[in-house]
Design an enzyme around this catalytic site. Structure first.
Site, PDB file in Angstrom:
ATOM      1  N   GLU A  45       0.826  -1.205   0.000  1.00  0.00           N
ATOM      2  CA  GLU A  45       0.000   0.000   0.000  1.00  0.00           C
ATOM      3  C   GLU A  45       0.865   1.263   0.000  1.00  0.00           C
ATOM      4  OE1 GLU A  45      -3.036   0.447  -0.625  1.00  0.00           O
ATOM      5  OE2 GLU A  45      -3.741  -1.605  -0.563  1.00  0.00           O
ATOM      6  N   TYR A 128      -6.288   6.713   4.210  1.00  0.00           N
ATOM      7  CA  TYR A 128      -6.504   5.678   3.200  1.00  0.00           C
ATOM      8  C   TYR A 128      -5.707   4.408   3.550  1.00  0.00           C
ATOM      9  CZ  TYR A 128      -5.695   2.742  -0.686  1.00  0.00           C
ATOM     10  OH  TYR A 128      -5.581   1.615  -1.440  1.00  0.00           O
ATOM     11  N   ASP A 146     -10.014   5.088  -2.518  1.00  0.00           N
ATOM     12  CA  ASP A 146      -8.962   5.638  -3.384  1.00  0.00           C
ATOM     13  C   ASP A 146      -9.629   6.199  -4.648  1.00  0.00           C
ATOM     14  OD1 ASP A 146      -9.682   3.447  -4.858  1.00  0.00           O
ATOM     15  OD2 ASP A 146      -7.668   2.593  -5.034  1.00  0.00           O
TER      16      ASP A 146
END
Ligand code: SF4
Length: 352
Positions: A45, A128, A146
């Site tokens: 990520e 996020y 996202d």
């Protein structure tokens, strides 16, 4: 169609069409009880912020081969991690990556926390990324939003408010869809749908599992969504990079200051980056300007670097920076901008 039915349609589609990624546990393996490794989910990520899956895969495989666990990464030398990161850009993320690994080992016994709130306290982890780790690694019902998710939500509900003002409503819509059962697979399903079917320019509505409830498909507005406030043109800054080479083939490099763009990375000595940069040669020499400039775009500005090249007689002991022997110098260890500078200067400074 109710939110629960939309969620079911998405998961059915994901079970058949999930993309394969080196950090991902497939739906079939997940059903068989295999759990994702939080370290691999976190690493992927962080690498994926502002970058594509295709660009990240090679970096991810090299990182996990060299540092298979968060404890291995926490114990790594800063310079080794920065060198492996070179080319991925946004180097503050690499520095935060190391900080985060060390905090996980020092304060959390080497195990990533499960919940969104505690994940948010870790270096380099924003809303996020915390939601993505909580959902994908731990199946917490966190809402992951996202760009792909924003696009799917704007189209599914035909929302015309431009981004970024639309973020709260798109997040609320995504939250309403997030199921308590399999929230991790749900998050990945929406992302995959946005990346492969509900794409920015040509959404493939005919094969989309959400075609029946999709309001933008019915209204014919899908390709125009999400709307965005037009971006301001980026300013242009200028700078000067100095590439010096000694008679024995060594190159003059400098570690950039820890704070700021490309902070802590190895690079060519240079000027400030401004409208009118101040020349700052690292050593007295007969500097020659290379005809072409090195061009690079950062988040907030375009940079045009004039490249100066010089051959240095003697040992260059009074130079600012550090001489690196030719057989220890690998342009691949440099960030992309500095590699561009090297490419421009290399022909002028060829060492036979
Ligand atoms: S029907 Fe079309 S616009 Fe709607 S979610 Fe699917 S691909 Fe996107």
């Amino acid at each position: 169609m109710r939110d629960a039915d939309i969620g079911t349609a998405l998961l059915d589609w994901y079970d058949r069409h999930a993309r394969t990624m080196p950090w991902r546990v497939s739906p079939r393996d997940r059903h068989a009880g295999i759990r994702p490794d939080p370290y691999r989910i976190w690493l992927s990520e962080v690498m994926l912020q502002q970058t594509t899956v295709a660009a990240v895969t090679g970096y991810f495989e090299r990182f996990t081969a060299r540092w298979p666990t968060v404890a291995d990464l926490a114990g790594a030398q800063d310079a080794d991690v920065m060198a492996e990161w070179a080319g991925l850009g946004y180097y503050a993320r690499a520095r935060n990556l190391l900080k985060c690994a060390r905090v996980v080992v020092a304060d959390h016994g080497g195990a990533f926390p499960h919940d969104h709130a505690t994940l948010l306290t870790l270096p380099g982890i924003g809303t996020y990324t915390a939601a993505a780790i909580a959902a994908i690694a731990f199946d917490e019902p966190a809402t992951v939003v996202d760009g792909n998710v924003e696009r799917v939500m704007a189209r599914l509900h035909d929302i015309h408010t431009p981004l970024p003002a639309a973020k709260p409503v798109l997040t609320a819509r995504a939250g309403a869809l997030t199921p308590r059962d399999r929230p991790g697979d749900h998050a990945q399903a929406v992302m995959d749908l946005g990346a492969t079917i509900c794409t920015p320019r040509n959404p493939a509505c005919g094969i989309c599992p959400l075609r029946d409830p999709c309001a933008a498909r019915l209204a014919g507005t899908a390709p125009d969504l999400p709307r965005k406030v037009p971006k301001k043109a980026k300013p242009v800054r200028h700078g000067i990079a100095y590439v010096a080479r000694r008679g024995d083939g060594a190159w003059l490099l400098e570690t950039r200051p820890p704070k700021g763009l490309l902070g802590g990375m190895l690079g060519w000595p240079g000027s400030n980056w401004a409208e009118a940069p101040e020349p700052a040669p690292p050593v007295d020499a007969d500097w020659q300007a290379i005809a072409a400039q090195a061009l690079h775009t950062f988040t907030h500005f375009h940079l045009r670097l004039t490249v100066m090249a010089a051959r240095i007689d003697g040992d260059g002991a009074d130079a600012r920076g550090v001489w690196i022997a030719d057989d220890r110098f690998d342009p691949a260890d440099l960030p992309t901008l500095m590699r561009k500078v090297h490419t421009l200067a290399a022909a002028t400074l060829r060492h036979d």
